[in-house]
Design an enzyme around this catalytic site. Structure first.
Site, PDB file in Angstrom:
ATOM      1  N   ASP A  55       0.736  -1.194   0.149  1.00  0.00           N
ATOM      2  CA  ASP A  55       0.031  -0.149   0.128  1.00  0.00           C
ATOM      3  C   ASP A  55       0.734   1.310  -0.029  1.00  0.00           C
ATOM      4  O   ASP A  55       0.489   2.231  -0.543  1.00  0.00           O
ATOM      5  CB  ASP A  55      -0.733   0.132   1.359  1.00  0.00           C
ATOM      6  CG  ASP A  55      -2.195   0.715   0.816  1.00  0.00           C
ATOM      7  OD1 ASP A  55      -2.712   0.750  -0.462  1.00  0.00           O
ATOM      8  OD2 ASP A  55      -2.730   1.506   1.729  1.00  0.00           O
ATOM      9  N   GLU A  96       0.433  11.172   5.127  1.00  0.00           N
ATOM     10  CA  GLU A  96       0.160   9.699   5.103  1.00  0.00           C
ATOM     11  C   GLU A  96       1.425   8.814   4.594  1.00  0.00           C
ATOM     12  O   GLU A  96       1.749   7.722   5.199  1.00  0.00           O
ATOM     13  CB  GLU A  96      -1.154   9.415   3.841  1.00  0.00           C
ATOM     14  CG  GLU A  96      -1.497   8.230   3.979  1.00  0.00           C
ATOM     15  CD  GLU A  96      -2.776   7.890   3.318  1.00  0.00           C
ATOM     16  OE1 GLU A  96      -3.838   8.712   3.735  1.00  0.00           O
ATOM     17  OE2 GLU A  96      -2.988   6.970   2.251  1.00  0.00           O
ATOM     18  N   GLU A 148     -11.375   5.955  -2.123  1.00  0.00           N
ATOM     19  CA  GLU A 148     -11.209   6.327  -0.546  1.00  0.00           C
ATOM     20  C   GLU A 148     -12.509   5.782   0.070  1.00  0.00           C
ATOM     21  O   GLU A 148     -12.400   5.140   1.284  1.00  0.00           O
ATOM     22  CB  GLU A 148     -11.404   8.161  -0.891  1.00  0.00           C
ATOM     23  CG  GLU A 148     -10.280   8.716  -1.418  1.00  0.00           C
ATOM     24  CD  GLU A 148      -8.979   8.676  -0.675  1.00  0.00           C
ATOM     25  OE1 GLU A 148      -8.617   7.493  -0.395  1.00  0.00           O
ATOM     26  OE2 GLU A 148      -8.388   9.795  -0.477  1.00  0.00           O
ATOM     27  N   GLU A 218      -9.656  -3.330  -5.973  1.00  0.00           N
ATOM     28  CA  GLU A 218      -9.762  -3.333  -4.680  1.00  0.00           C
ATOM     29  C   GLU A 218      -9.509  -4.813  -4.138  1.00  0.00           C
ATOM     30  O   GLU A 218      -8.813  -5.217  -3.271  1.00  0.00           O
ATOM     31  CB  GLU A 218     -10.576  -2.437  -4.165  1.00  0.00           C
ATOM     32  CG  GLU A 218     -10.476  -0.930  -3.995  1.00  0.00           C
ATOM     33  CD  GLU A 218      -9.414  -0.387  -3.486  1.00  0.00           C
ATOM     34  OE1 GLU A 218      -8.948  -1.020  -2.426  1.00  0.00           O
ATOM     35  OE2 GLU A 218      -8.819   1.028  -3.696  1.00  0.00           O
TER      36      GLU A 218
HETATM   37  C1  NSP Z   1      -5.323   0.007  -2.468  1.00  0.00           C
HETATM   38  C2  NSP Z   1      -5.817   1.230  -1.694  1.00  0.00           C
HETATM   39  N1  NSP Z   1      -7.068   1.884  -1.855  1.00  0.00           N
HETATM   40  C3  NSP Z   1      -7.370   2.992  -1.418  1.00  0.00           C
HETATM   41  C4  NSP Z   1      -6.530   3.573  -0.522  1.00  0.00           C
HETATM   42  C5  NSP Z   1      -6.678   4.920   0.110  1.00  0.00           C
HETATM   43  N2  NSP Z   1      -6.399   5.877  -0.537  1.00  0.00           N
HETATM   44  C6  NSP Z   1      -5.432   3.054  -0.486  1.00  0.00           C
HETATM   45  N3  NSP Z   1      -4.378   3.919   0.418  1.00  0.00           N
HETATM   46  N4  NSP Z   1      -4.855   1.927  -1.079  1.00  0.00           N
END
Ligand code: NSP
Length: 229
Positions: A55, A96, A148, A218
């Site tokens: 991520d 972040e 999001e 996702e």
């Molecule tokens: C895969 C993924 N999807 C959504 C988000 C949220 N910004 C994230 N950090 N990573």
């Protein structure tokens, strides 16, 4: 009756209409086994570490994508307030990224050695496609909201009453599951709904297909952690 008219009659936005229509896929993205295992405390920490490392790479690619949505809002939006909402999201990404670095350090992950897995590469490719100036603001903001919203719904589920999320993962869940992030997602959803209400049939179709694509990516993204189960 066409979907747009149905949504208007029910007094719900287009995004909610689509989430109801594609409930199974949306639940697949927001109630993935990885999320459920965080919530019930049975999470395998190796899976969590895989997700965290992947991520971090995704979020680095999410920065230019977010900036591209900001540019589209500035150029194409009929409401100047959109820019402020999106700017808030862009601005929070610096914090972040710092958080990912601190968290990786805590778990002994060397971020410079992380190799992107195929699902991550595919998702980042989708972000890059969305950055093209040919992609309409309406389609891009729909994708932005969906990306999001999936994290917000997923992680909020892990901090609901009755959840057994391990203490060391609570901060991660709070990052996306907190109320402020929830309100931000609602603002994005409102923008998307406003744009979709005025969109042509062609744009509507493209936005719905994009929503499905985001949800599928996702699910694939969460699935990467399964290599460690
Ligand atoms: C895969 C993924 N999807 C959504 C988000 C949220 N910004 C994230 N950090 N990573």
């Amino acid at each position: 009756m066409e979907e747009k008219a149905k949504a208007e009659e029910k007094k719900i936005g287009m995004t909610e209409t689509w989430l109801r229509k594609h409930r199974l896929l949306y639940d697949g993205a927001t109630r993935h086994p990885l999320i459920l295992s965080i919530r019930d405390g049975t999470i395998n920490i190796a899976s969590f570490k895989t997700w965290l490392a992947q991520d971090y790479l995704f979020v680095r690619a999410f920065v230019p994508f977010s900036a591209s949505v900001l540019i589209k809002a500035w150029k194409e939006s009929d409401e100047s307030g959109d820019v402020e909402v999106i700017l808030g999201g862009v601005a929070s990404l610096e914090d972040e990224i710092s958080w990912f670095k601190r968290e990786a350090n805590k778990w002994g992950i060397s971020l410079s050695d992380v190799v992107p897995q195929q699902a991550n590469i595919n998702y980042c490719r989708l972000l890059e496609k969305l950055m093209s100036p040919e992609v309409e603001y309406t389609v891009a903001i729909t994708a932005f909201w969906a990306i999001e919203a999936v994290y917000q719904e997923s992680f909020a589920h892990c901090i609901e009453e009755g959840s057994k999320t391990p203490a060391e993962l609570k901060e991660t869940c709070m990052r996306w599951g907190n109320e402020g992030f929830g309100q931000y997602c609602q603002s994005l959803q409102k923008i998307a709904d406003r744009r979709l209400q005025k969109a042509s049939d062609d744009e509507l179709k493209k936005a719905e297909v994009m929503l499905l694509s985001v949800l599928e990516h996702e699910v694939e993204f969460w699935n990467m952690s399964r290599g460690n189960v």
